[in-house]
Design an enzyme around this catalytic site. Structure first.
Site, PDB file in Angstrom:
ATOM      1  N   GLU A   2      40.414  36.143  40.156  1.00  0.00           N
ATOM      2  CA  GLU A   2      40.897  37.425  40.706  1.00  0.00           C
ATOM      3  C   GLU A   2      42.115  37.959  39.952  1.00  0.00           C
ATOM      4  O   GLU A   2      43.132  37.259  39.835  1.00  0.00           O
ATOM      5  CB  GLU A   2      41.251  37.235  42.191  1.00  0.00           C
ATOM      6  CG  GLU A   2      41.660  38.535  42.850  1.00  0.00           C
ATOM      7  CD  GLU A   2      41.810  38.412  44.368  1.00  0.00           C
ATOM      8  OE1 GLU A   2      41.117  37.589  44.983  1.00  0.00           O
ATOM      9  OE2 GLU A   2      42.631  39.155  44.923  1.00  0.00           O
ATOM     10  N   LYS A  36      44.089  34.586  53.837  1.00  0.00           N
ATOM     11  CA  LYS A  36      43.292  34.538  52.600  1.00  0.00           C
ATOM     12  C   LYS A  36      44.205  34.737  51.391  1.00  0.00           C
ATOM     13  O   LYS A  36      44.068  34.085  50.360  1.00  0.00           O
ATOM     14  CB  LYS A  36      42.205  35.616  52.650  1.00  0.00           C
ATOM     15  CG  LYS A  36      41.192  35.554  51.516  1.00  0.00           C
ATOM     16  CD  LYS A  36      41.573  36.331  50.274  1.00  0.00           C
ATOM     17  CE  LYS A  36      40.492  36.236  49.203  1.00  0.00           C
ATOM     18  NZ  LYS A  36      40.858  36.923  47.969  1.00  0.00           N
ATOM     19  N   HIS A  82      45.980  46.066  40.993  1.00  0.00           N
ATOM     20  CA  HIS A  82      44.643  45.526  40.864  1.00  0.00           C
ATOM     21  C   HIS A  82      43.837  46.291  39.833  1.00  0.00           C
ATOM     22  O   HIS A  82      43.145  45.723  39.008  1.00  0.00           O
ATOM     23  CB  HIS A  82      43.920  45.690  42.215  1.00  0.00           C
ATOM     24  CG  HIS A  82      43.534  44.404  42.829  1.00  0.00           C
ATOM     25  ND1 HIS A  82      42.438  43.718  42.421  1.00  0.00           N
ATOM     26  CD2 HIS A  82      44.101  43.668  43.819  1.00  0.00           C
ATOM     27  CE1 HIS A  82      42.331  42.614  43.133  1.00  0.00           C
ATOM     28  NE2 HIS A  82      43.329  42.560  43.991  1.00  0.00           N
TER      29      HIS A  82
HETATM   30  C1  MEV Z   1      43.308  39.889  48.199  1.00  0.00           C
HETATM   31  O1  MEV Z   1      42.638  38.866  47.529  1.00  0.00           O
HETATM   32  C2  MEV Z   1      44.386  39.324  49.091  1.00  0.00           C
HETATM   33  C3  MEV Z   1      45.081  40.337  50.007  1.00  0.00           C
HETATM   34  O2  MEV Z   1      44.085  41.066  50.721  1.00  0.00           O
HETATM   35  C4  MEV Z   1      45.945  39.558  50.942  1.00  0.00           C
HETATM   36  C5  MEV Z   1      46.526  40.388  52.066  1.00  0.00           C
HETATM   37  O3  MEV Z   1      45.938  41.410  52.430  1.00  0.00           O
HETATM   38  O4  MEV Z   1      47.579  39.955  52.598  1.00  0.00           O
HETATM   39  C6  MEV Z   1      45.875  41.345  49.215  1.00  0.00           C
END
Ligand code: MEV
Length: 438
Positions: A84, A267, A385
Site C-alpha cells: 500500500e 486497520k 495516496h
Molecule cells: C488505509 O489503509 C488506512 C486508513 O483508512 C486508516 C484510518 O482510516 O484511520 C487511512
C-alpha cells in the site's frame, strides 16, 4: 479440449520447476511467464522451497524503510513490507513529529501466551475444575517436561486457569495454560504442551478432550507505547496546530463510539504493525487476529470493538497518543530465523529480543494511526495516496522508465487516478516524443 483437473496427484513430489510448468499448462499461460515467480538473486531458493508446500516461486513485496523512529531513546530504521502506498511515508512523518518530544516510550508485559485445551461431555464441570486446579503443579511439570530448552532460557509453563463456558451443546471446560515463551512467537511450544496435557486433563475431568491449540487473543502478552505529538509539529494545509489536535481528538472519539469507524481505525494501526511483521518473517495473521479480537475483548464492558489507541491533550496543548495491543512476535524459531530477507531486516532493526521488536512495532502502529488521523481530520488521505497511486496506475497502463514519473505527475496534476485517462495521456506523451524525434 479435455476438461482440466486440479487433482494433481504427486504434485508435491515434483521439483519447483516441474510444478511451474504444470501450473502454466493448467492455466493456459504461455511458457516464458515463469520469471515473475522466480526468487530474486540473493534469496536461497532451497530455503524458501522448504518453508511451505507445493512451492512454485516467491511473491516479492516492496520493502521500504521507515525513518525517524526513536523508541526508548534508541534510534531505529524500520523495515516495512507491504503493497500500500503512503504507509511508509506516513509512519516516517509521524515518527519525525514525535521525535521533537523524545520519540516513543514503549514497554511490554512478560511474553506469556495462552494454550487452550477444551474438554467436553464433562459430567461435573465445577468439580472437574477443582480437580484440575488441585493438580496444577503436576500438570505444569508435565508441560515443562516437553520443552527443557525453553526452561533453560527462563521461560516455560507458569500457570493454569480453568473456565466453564455454558453452551447449547453442554458446558465446555476450558483449560488455559499460560506459557512464558521468551523470544519465540510461541505457537509451537504452546501447542506441544497443550497436546501433552490433554490426556491427563481428560482423565481428571472425566470428559473428552476436544481441541489443544494456542489462543491468538494474547491478553497476557501486550506491547504498550506512548508519544507526545507537539502541536507546533501538527500545522499543515492551512490548519493551525490546536485545530489539528482537536481534529485528531474528534477522530479518535468517533472510533471510540462507532464500530464501523473503529474497524478502519484499527486497520490503519495494522498497516504499520503487519508491514513490520511481514518484513521480519513474523506471523502477521496471528497479530491481526490478536489485535482485532483484543479490540473486541477490550470493549466487553460496552460496545463491540474498541480502538487500540487513545489520544488526549496535555496541559501544553500537545497531543498524547498511546497504544496497547497483543504483540506475539518472535525472533527465534519460525521464518524470522530462517528467511534470508527477514534475517537481514532484523539485523537492520538491531533488536536483540522479541520484546524489543514488539516495542518498536507498537510504536509503528501508533505512528501509523496518528498519521492517518492527522491526515483524515485535515487534508484527507487521498492527496498523499494519489501521488503514489498515480505511479502504480502509470505502470499498470504500460509506462516505462522515465515515462512512469512523467505520467504520474500529469495524473496528479489532473487529480485523477483513472486508468482510461492515464492511457490517453501516455499515448499523447509518446506521440509528442515520436513527433519531436522526426
Ligand atoms: C488505509 O489503509 C488506512 C486508513 O483508512 C486508516 C484510518 O482510516 O484511520 C487511512
Amino acid at each position: 479440449m479435455a476438461e482440466r483437473s486440479s487433482d494433481l496427484s504427486g504434485f508435491y513430489k515434483k521439483s519447483a520447476e516441474e510444478r511451474r510448468k504444470t501450473v502454466l499448462e493448467f492455466a493456459g499461460i504461455e511458457p516464458g511467464a515463469e520469471p515473475a515467480w522466480l526468487p530474486p538473486p540473493g534469496v536461497d531458493r532451497g530455503i524458501l522451497e522448504r518453508m511451505i508446500e507445493n512451492v512454485i516461486g516467491t511473491f516479492p513485496l516492496p520493502l521500504g524503510i521507515a525513518t525517524n523512529f526513536r523508541v526508548n531513546g534508541k534510534d531505529y530504521l524500520v523495515p516495512m513490507a507491504l503493497e500500500e502506498p503512503s504507509v511508509v511515508a506516513a509512519a516516517s512523518h509521524a515518527a519525525k513529529i514525535a521525535r521533537g518530544k523524545g520519540g516513543f516510550h514503549a514497554a511490554t508485559s512478560r511474553p506469556v501466551m495462552i494454550g487452550q485445551i477444551s474438554l467436553v461431555d464433562v459430567p461435573d464441570p465445577n468439580a472437574a475444575r477443582l480437580r484440575i486446579l488441585e493438580s496444577q503443579n503436576e500438570l505444569l511439570s508435565l508441560a515443562n517436561g516437553k520443552d527443557p530448552l525453553l526452561n533453560k532460557v527462563g521461560g516455560g509453563a507458569r500457570d493454569l486457569e480453568v473456565r466453564l463456558v455454558p453452551t447449547p451443546r453442554g458446558t465446555i471446560v476450558i483449560v488455559h495454560l499460560h506459557v512464558d515463551v521468551r523470544d519465540a512467537m510461541g505457537a509451537n511450544a504452546v501447542n506441544t504442551m497443550a497436546e501433552a496435557l490433554a490426556p491427563e486433563l481428560a482423565r481428571l475431568s472425566g470428559g473428552r478432550r476436544n481441541l489443544r491449540i494456542i489462543s491468538n487473543l494474547a491478553i497476557h502478552r501486550v506491547a504498550r507505547a506512548w508519544a507526545i505529538f507537539p502541536r507546533e509539529g501538527l500545522e499543515g494545509e492551512g490548519a493551525k496546530g490546536p485545530d489539528v489536535v482537536e481534529g485528531v481528538l474528534d477522530a479518535w472519539n468517533f472510533a471510540a463510539h462507532d464500530p464501523f469507524r473503529c474497524s478502519t481505525h484499527n486497520k490503519g494501526i495494522m498497516n504499520g504493525v503487519s508491514a513490520v511483521a511481514i518484513a521480519t518473517g513474523n506471523d502477521f495473521r496471528a497479530l491481526e487476529a490478536g489485535a482485532h479480537s483484543y479490540a473486541a475483548w477490550k470493549a466487553k464492558d460496552g460496545g463491540v470493538i474498541a480502538p487500540l489507541t487513545t489520544y488526549e491533550k496535555n496541559p501544553d496543548g500537545d497531543l498524547v497518543g498511546t497504544i496497547e495491543m497483543p504483540m506475539a512476535v518472535g525472533l527465534v524459531g519460525g521464518a524470522t530465523a530462517v528467511h534470508p530477507t527477514a534475517k537481514l531486516n532484523v539485523r537492520v532493526l538491531g533488536v536483540k529480543t522479541a520484546s524489543e521488536l514488539a516495542e518498536v512495532m507498537a510504536s509503528v502502529g501508533l505512528a501509523q494511526n496518528f498519521a492517518a488521523l492527522r491526515a483524515l481530520a485535515n487534508e484527507g488521505i487521498q492527496k498523499g495516496h494519489m501521488a503514489l497511486h498515480a505511479r502504480n496506475v502509470a505502470v499498470m497502463v504500460g509506462a516505462q522508465g522515465a515515462e512512469v514519473d512523467a505520467l504520474a505527475a500529469r495524473l496528479a496534476a489532473e487529480h485523477t487516478g483513472r486508468q482510461d485517462r492515464a492511457k490517453e495521456i501516455l499515448v499523447e506523451m509518446r506521440g509528442k516524443v515520436a513527433t519531436s524525434g522526426t
